[in-house]
Every structure is written in C-alpha cells, then in structure tokens.
Design a protein around this motif. Sequence first.
Motif, PDB file in Angstrom:
ATOM      1  N   GLN A   1       8.762 -73.336 -24.606  1.00  0.00           N
ATOM      2  CA  GLN A   1       7.400 -73.641 -25.051  1.00  0.00           C
ATOM      3  C   GLN A   1       6.479 -72.442 -24.823  1.00  0.00           C
ATOM      4  OE1 GLN A   1       5.447 -76.811 -22.900  1.00  0.00           O
ATOM      5  NE2 GLN A   1       3.926 -77.097 -24.522  1.00  0.00           N
ATOM      6  N   LEU A   2       6.591 -71.828 -23.672  1.00  0.00           N
ATOM      7  CA  LEU A   2       5.782 -70.647 -23.365  1.00  0.00           C
ATOM      8  C   LEU A   2       6.105 -69.498 -24.317  1.00  0.00           C
ATOM      9  CD1 LEU A   2       3.697 -69.406 -21.432  1.00  0.00           C
ATOM     10  CD2 LEU A   2       5.607 -68.684 -20.004  1.00  0.00           C
TER      11      LEU A   2
ATOM     12  N   GLU B   1       4.474 -70.213 -27.672  1.00  0.00           N
ATOM     13  CA  GLU B   1       3.020 -70.029 -27.630  1.00  0.00           C
ATOM     14  C   GLU B   1       2.643 -68.546 -27.574  1.00  0.00           C
ATOM     15  OE1 GLU B   1       1.971 -72.486 -24.309  1.00  0.00           O
ATOM     16  OE2 GLU B   1       2.072 -74.336 -25.485  1.00  0.00           O
TER      17      GLU B   1
ATOM     18  N   GLN C   1       3.260 -67.046 -30.977  1.00  0.00           N
ATOM     19  CA  GLN C   1       2.189 -67.443 -31.896  1.00  0.00           C
ATOM     20  C   GLN C   1       0.954 -66.557 -31.690  1.00  0.00           C
ATOM     21  OE1 GLN C   1       0.838 -71.430 -31.153  1.00  0.00           O
ATOM     22  NE2 GLN C   1       0.222 -71.738 -33.272  1.00  0.00           N
ATOM     23  N   GLN C   2       0.593 -66.312 -30.448  1.00  0.00           N
ATOM     24  CA  GLN C   2      -0.573 -65.473 -30.153  1.00  0.00           C
ATOM     25  C   GLN C   2      -0.336 -64.014 -30.540  1.00  0.00           C
ATOM     26  OE1 GLN C   2      -1.248 -66.260 -26.022  1.00  0.00           O
ATOM     27  NE2 GLN C   2      -1.906 -68.360 -26.394  1.00  0.00           N
TER      28      GLN C   2
ATOM     29  N   LEU D   1      -1.840 -67.916 -37.117  1.00  0.00           N
ATOM     30  CA  LEU D   1      -1.365 -68.834 -36.080  1.00  0.00           C
ATOM     31  C   LEU D   1      -0.585 -70.022 -36.623  1.00  0.00           C
ATOM     32  CD1 LEU D   1      -4.364 -69.026 -33.583  1.00  0.00           C
ATOM     33  CD2 LEU D   1      -2.319 -67.642 -33.400  1.00  0.00           C
TER      34      LEU D   1
ATOM     35  N   VAL E   1       8.031 -77.813 -33.107  1.00  0.00           N
ATOM     36  CA  VAL E   1       6.919 -76.922 -33.430  1.00  0.00           C
ATOM     37  C   VAL E   1       6.359 -77.464 -34.731  1.00  0.00           C
ATOM     38  CG1 VAL E   1       6.230 -74.558 -33.948  1.00  0.00           C
ATOM     39  CG2 VAL E   1       8.100 -74.976 -32.331  1.00  0.00           C
TER      40      VAL E   1
ATOM     41  N   LEU F   1       1.558 -76.607 -32.944  1.00  0.00           N
ATOM     42  CA  LEU F   1       1.590 -77.289 -31.660  1.00  0.00           C
ATOM     43  C   LEU F   1       3.028 -77.569 -31.231  1.00  0.00           C
ATOM     44  CD1 LEU F   1      -0.121 -78.718 -29.440  1.00  0.00           C
ATOM     45  CD2 LEU F   1       0.095 -80.788 -30.807  1.00  0.00           C
ATOM     46  N   VAL F   2       3.346 -77.259 -29.974  1.00  0.00           N
ATOM     47  CA  VAL F   2       4.684 -77.502 -29.438  1.00  0.00           C
ATOM     48  C   VAL F   2       4.648 -78.809 -28.653  1.00  0.00           C
ATOM     49  CG1 VAL F   2       6.514 -76.635 -27.938  1.00  0.00           C
ATOM     50  CG2 VAL F   2       5.132 -75.030 -29.260  1.00  0.00           C
TER      51      VAL F   2
END
Length: 160
Positions: free
Chosen positions: A46-47, A50, A53-54, A117, A140, A146-147
């Motif tokens: 998950q990290l 994210e 994505q950023q 994003l 995802v 959103l995860v």
Amino acid sequence: MKVGKGFTLMEMVVVIAIIGIMSIGVVSGSQILYKRQMEDVAKEVQLIVEVMQQEAALRNIQCRLMKTARASQDVLLVEAEGRIEKEYVIPSPIKLYIGTESNPFASGKVISFNQDLSPSNSGTITIRHQTFPYKLKMTVRPVTGLVTIYPFEKDEGGIR
C-alpha cells in the motif's frame, strides 16, 4: 500386596490433555504469525502504491507497478521512464498476484499511474501464504487511485 510400576490411567489422561492444549497454542500462534506477515506485506505494498502515485504527479511521468519472480521469490518493481525505481522482495512464504477483480491471478497485469494521480491501469493485488489457508486482497480503485485492503477471506485453493 505388590504395587506395580508404571502410569495410572489418570496420569496418562492428564499428560495427553496437556500435550493437546500446548499443540493448540502452537497452531494458533503460528496462524497469528502468518496473518501478521501477510498484513505487513499488504501495508508495505500500500505504501509503495501511494508513493508511486505521488511520484507520478511530482515528476510529471507515468509510473508502473509490476511483479516478477527471482529465485522463487516474488519481487514488486516500480518502473518510471523505462527504468526500475524501486524493488520490494516479498518474504519467501508469501506469494503476491496482480490481477483484476474478475481474474485476481492474471499474469502480466500492471498497475500504472498518470501524472494527474489517477490510475491509467487499476487492479487487484492478492496476497497468499503458502501454508495459511486465507488470502488478503487489496484493490487500487480506478479514477481515485485509493488503495483498499480487505479483511482476510478463506482461500479456496487455486494457484500456489
């Protein structure tokens, strides 16, 4: 009267009961360990998603998450601009699959993010333990990225 040597029936029952209770503790303790291992992998993935994505937004590029295998271990790769940015080796008793909602064990599936994003390719990530009969699924979401990590579900078999 001569007293025989050996164990009485009561002593044997007590010993068998103690062994049974101890084995239950070992089995339930290992199940807790397996669940914790799978949850740790899910949080790490998950990290990674994210951060990926950023990175796509900050660097104005497309990032891709894909899976490969190396020496019988699964490896998650984050690719950006044609080169590998990050590798995460999945701990050996755990297998990871990237697929879709309808086919969670599809091979060759990639999750990718655009600069805005939003995922250009969303998907389902399934985490399985080689000896624990449950799986952990995460998705995802399209558009939002959103995860979501879902509760453990009974693993009905399939690919190991």
